[in-house]
Design an enzyme around this catalytic site. Structure first.
Site, mmCIF file in Angstrom:
data_model
loop_
_atom_site.group_PDB
_atom_site.id
_atom_site.type_symbol
_atom_site.label_atom_id
_atom_site.label_comp_id
_atom_site.label_asym_id
_atom_site.label_seq_id
_atom_site.Cartn_x
_atom_site.Cartn_y
_atom_site.Cartn_z
ATOM 1 N N GLY A 175 0.809 -1.206 0.000
ATOM 2 C CA GLY A 175 0.000 0.000 0.000
ATOM 3 C C GLY A 175 0.837 1.248 0.000
ATOM 4 O O GLY A 175 2.073 1.213 0.033
ATOM 5 N N ASP B 165 5.413 -5.987 13.427
ATOM 6 C CA ASP B 165 6.263 -5.301 12.449
ATOM 7 C C ASP B 165 6.717 -3.957 13.023
ATOM 8 O O ASP B 165 6.629 -2.921 12.364
ATOM 9 C CB ASP B 165 5.521 -5.096 11.129
ATOM 10 C CG ASP B 165 6.469 -4.723 9.983
ATOM 11 O OD1 ASP B 165 7.681 -4.983 10.113
ATOM 12 O OD2 ASP B 165 5.997 -4.163 8.977
#
Length: 411
Positions: free
Chosen positions: A25, A138
């Site tokens: 994205g 993450d």
């Protein structure tokens, strides 16, 4: 549909400037026309927009992030499935500033105070997510935003979790960025809250040195996280902060500090005193003595802990065993007197009778007496039992008279 400047999403969000791009994205600074405020819009890339599984991942990310409310987490305001040929997108809080990765490239190595501020803020945000049952998976400088007002916020929450829950997750697939990947993730185990804290420790190392601890091809970096000890920090790093970084980056997840709230608290304490030792929540700080092991030269006024060693301000009281020294002196004196008495006793046959010792009384009857055996009871003097010569014996007198008589006859 290609994202371009000025594009209007659903007649409400106008794209102004692309500020970041990732594997799946891109993030745009946008204007919320309905509320008249800036916003950050994340759109799924066009090549994934028609894939039902990637769309599901994106939807789960929005759900996870929208369920969190913390000053250190970028809020999610809106989400769209992207009907009518539009790509799915989510609308987030816009943070006017820069990413931590940009700050590292410009400022690192950073000051101890700055590093501790960032660690405390990120750990506090992670604590909120972990309490809600979410793992970021993450954590990296690119996902930490530094606001111009001094705020520090985590973004992209739930991405790795959504991907891990998707059917696209296969054996051997690593979720997360290799530079900040925890050892357990490197061997294929699920990421946990401890994995987020490991990544935070790696970020702290990079803030203090200006580079991540392991660099190179992704595979080599992943193996280094699993097998290679953390390189030493500069000697200028205070021992308390160095200990915290070492603890966060432990290879064993169980050896890392936990929970994240305790890490935030420890970083805050170190901010006031960087030399303070680090600890896990269930441990005593490393720079403080364990109860019962108070140093003898350290006075602890007013301490009253039954059964524990304590040192008070007043002088140390005498040892309770007051009988030990007098008893020892008395025993030695008695032994000396006995030895002198025995040595000075007259060496005559008139010594009193010696009473056999108990050990002699139980000696076997057939045992041969030794020189060390007790002397028998002393006998009366020999002159008290025998008559003097030529006295008191009538037979001898008669014999002498007879012999004498015969002698006279012979002469």
């Amino acid at each position: 549909m290609t994202s371009t400047t000025g594009r209007l999403l659903d007649g409400r969000y106008r794209l102004v400037e692309r500020i970041a791009a990732g594997g799946q994205g891109e993030v745009w600074r946008a204007e919320d026309l309905g509320l008249g405020r800036p916003a950050a819009v994340k759109l799924l890339r066009g090549e994934y927009a028609d894939n039902a599984e990637f769309r599901e991942r994106f939807r789960r990310e929005a759900q996870h992030a929208a369920g969190l409310s913390h000053p250190g987490i970028a809020q999610v305001f809106d989400y769209s499935e992207g009907d009518g040929g539009e790509a799915p997108y989510l609308v987030m809080e816009y943070v006017a500033g820069e990413s931590l990765s940009a700050a590292i490239a410009r400022e690192a190595p950073m000051s101890v105070a700055r590093v501790l501020d960032i660690v405390a803020a990120v750990a506090s945000a992670l604590a909120s997510a972990h309490a809600a049952g979410l793992v970021h998976r993450d954590v990296k400088p690119g996902n930490v935003l530094l606001g111009g007002d001094g705020s520090i916020k985590i973004t992209d929450f739930g991405i790795a979790r959504a991907m891990d829950a998707s059917s696209l997750t296969r054996t051997g697939t690593l979720m997360g960025t290799p530079l900040y990947l925890a050892p357990e993730q490197a061997i294929g185990r699920p990421a946990t809250a401890a994995s987020d804290l490991y990544a935070l420790g790696i970020i702290a190392f990079e803030l203090l040195t200006g580079r991540p601890p392991y660099e190179g091809p992704p595979t080599a970096v992943v193996l280094a996280h699993r097998d290679t000890p953390l390189p030493p920090l500069p000697s200028s790093v205070p021992p308390g902060l160095a200990g915290l970084v070492q603890a966060l980056t432990a290879k064993d997840p169980a050896a890392r500090p936990h929970p994240a709230a305790a890490v935030a608290e420890q970083a805050t304490l170190l901010r006031a005193d960087p030399g303070t030792g680090t600890r896990r929540p269930d441990e005593t700080p490393l720079d403080q003595p364990v109860p019962g092991d108070t140093p003898l030269d350290q006075a602890v006024p007013g301490v009253r802990r039954e059964g524990l060693t304590q040192v008070l301000d007043q002088p140390v009281p005498p040892v309770r065993r007051r009988w030990a020294l007098p008893l020892a002196l008395g025993g030695g004196l008695a032994l000396l007197v006995g030895l002198v008495t025995w040595t000075a006793w007259p060496a005559s046959d008139h010594r009193p009778a010696v009473v056999p010792s108990p050990s002699a009384a139980i000696r076997h009857p057939s045992a041969t007496p030794t020189k060390a055996s007790p002397r028998p009871v002393a006998k009366r003097p020999r002159h008290a039992t025998h008559a003097p010569p030529h006295r008191g014996n009538p037979d001898k007198k008669a014999k002498r008279a007879k012999h004498g008589k015969h002698g006279k006859d012979r002469h």
